[in-house]
Enzyme design. Sequence first.
Site, PDB file in Angstrom:
ATOM      1  N   ASP A 130       0.836  -0.890  -0.145  1.00  0.00           N
ATOM      2  CA  ASP A 130       0.459  -0.294  -0.019  1.00  0.00           C
ATOM      3  C   ASP A 130       0.721   1.051  -0.363  1.00  0.00           C
ATOM      4  O   ASP A 130       2.351   1.165  -0.116  1.00  0.00           O
ATOM      5  CB  ASP A 130      -0.676   0.263   1.183  1.00  0.00           C
ATOM      6  CG  ASP A 130      -2.391   0.659   0.533  1.00  0.00           C
ATOM      7  OD1 ASP A 130      -3.252   0.596   1.867  1.00  0.00           O
ATOM      8  OD2 ASP A 130      -2.347   1.587   0.090  1.00  0.00           O
ATOM      9  N   GLU A 178     -10.665   6.402   4.221  1.00  0.00           N
ATOM     10  CA  GLU A 178      -9.230   6.094   5.125  1.00  0.00           C
ATOM     11  C   GLU A 178      -9.491   6.474   6.212  1.00  0.00           C
ATOM     12  O   GLU A 178     -10.544   6.505   7.187  1.00  0.00           O
ATOM     13  CB  GLU A 178      -7.979   6.613   4.461  1.00  0.00           C
ATOM     14  CG  GLU A 178      -7.868   5.780   2.934  1.00  0.00           C
ATOM     15  CD  GLU A 178      -6.730   5.473   2.262  1.00  0.00           C
ATOM     16  OE1 GLU A 178      -6.469   5.405   1.759  1.00  0.00           O
ATOM     17  OE2 GLU A 178      -5.546   4.772   3.056  1.00  0.00           O
TER      18      GLU A 178
END
Length: 607
Positions: A286, A491
């Site tokens: 990521d 997020e």
Amino acid sequence: MSNPIYKDPAAPTETRIKDLISRMTLDEKLGQMTQIERSVATSSVVKELCIGSILSCGGSGPFENATSADWADMVDLFQKSALESRLGIPVLYGIDGVHGNNNVFGATIFPHNVGLGATRDHDLVRTIGEVTAIEVRASGIHYDFAPCVAVCKDPRWGRCYESFSEDTDLVRKMTSIVKGLQGDPPEEYPKNYPFVAGRTNVVACAKHFVGDGGTENGVNEGNTVSSYEDLERIHMAPYFDCISQGVCTVMASYSSWNGTKLHESHYLLTQVLKEKLGFKGFVISDSEALDRLSHPYGSNYRKCVLSAINSGVDMVMVPLRYELYLEDLTHLVETGEIPMSRIDDAVERILRVKFVAGLFEHPLSDKSLIDFVGCKLHRDIAREAVRKSLVLLKNGKDPKKPFLPLDKCAKRILLAGAHADDLGYQCGGWTATWEGKSGRITKGTTILDAIKETVGDKTEVIYDQNPSSETLANQDFSFAIVVIGETPYVETMGDNSELTIPLNGNELISSIASRIPTLVVLISGRPLVLEPDVFEKIDAFVAAWLPGSEGGGITDVIFGDYEFEGRLPVTWFKRVKQLPMSAGEKNYDPLFPIGFGLKMKLVHNMS
Ligand code: GLC
């Protein structure tokens, strides 16, 4: 001189891989293991360093409101630089097209995954994958960081709306989107081998491996505590389906399992994912995940590179400090701390994906696809998804007197709430920008637009975000539609331990519903607290999730052209202190259980 084997599309993929890798220098191999953000990707960097992949982080595009053609021109420029490199290895350009190609102005924006989970329609979700792939490729982009196959076990998680459901089996069903994005491997195709059908398909990315939706208290990038058996049964099972459908890439999760960061879990990334599950594509990190392996952030970065690569990460989404990454990686290989066999395994996986994706044959954009972006056919599919995603939780104070469907020929309708005429709000995060924003952020239909298109020409629609008590008292409204909900988030900024309706939603509902028959439409990425004294004042309540650009799907149903089909993909809790709470657990005491959804019992032509 004849064409080298790796450039021969008729040669078997594994032969092409072996031929190409045998020609590569160490620098070229390490370059392929590097993904950088477009903002640092110059022509010379891409060419000289043999960069494997470039990405647009959320919201990073050529310029504001750039169209598909603008994107395609930008990506093609990067690709031409890559093709000028010594071996001419094309670059993979990646983006988060997580509910359509949500970065491109004018693209079709589908409901976020939680709404798709409410449809339970795996064929529709596969079609959405097909359409998304076309609109991503129309922008010249080859690689889509989707689907998120998280099993969200706690709605306090900031990424809950990216998850199809809290139920593993429902998430598994929705992995049909992989066949839409990449295409459907033919019967005789090798099992678990990466697959991309053609130029209207993309390289997909199952994410975030593994257990991202199961962290304690829903803390994003937190720690999932469980036995291996539960981790596999609950959170890993959707990856079985993605891999069997030929998913090309898997993104490692920022989160941890029993205290070990996924990005440095050799057991899960290599022994389980690659060896036990037989995954033959590549594992991508990521964004800046290697930096987050260390404390303080970014310190002893070389150790983080060592740990992540040796654990099984094949390509690193750096995405900015690529010089440091390559310097450390080169040092670690030259000292033997990272064996050459690990590098060759990573590069083989990366090349395998590039070959099966046809990148060597068709590296540049196909401008003929541009006309499909945001076309009526695609928007109609999105509108169908909106219709099927809506969940009716209340229809009438007296069940014998249903409140819906609404009358299209009513005398006067009050439309209130901040979400009634805000395209950005109805799309949510990952739209136009990373975190999403209010306003006319792209082309689409707000709920107000849709109501105006739906009601009779004698019907008066009064739109007032926050009507005064005079307005409410002095005008006799047939009914009110109050559209409230969450403002966009993404997020960690979406982590929320209160889960109340924002923007004084309860006060607005109460002030209106105590005077006028009222339908409430909630625009949110998750269930929110419904105060009993407020809920009882409401005549009808619809959960609309984050519907995307096609607000017409909502009016199609509430005005009775279509029946409700949606059923809750997640548990609707009563109070936050009950969380985490999932079906099957002894403390299961929801306001509405997973799977709940009323119908209007339409008797006329149900389309
Ligand atoms: C983000 C997300 C991931 C996304 C990536 C690239 O931090 O965790 O889902 O694909 O970075 O934008």
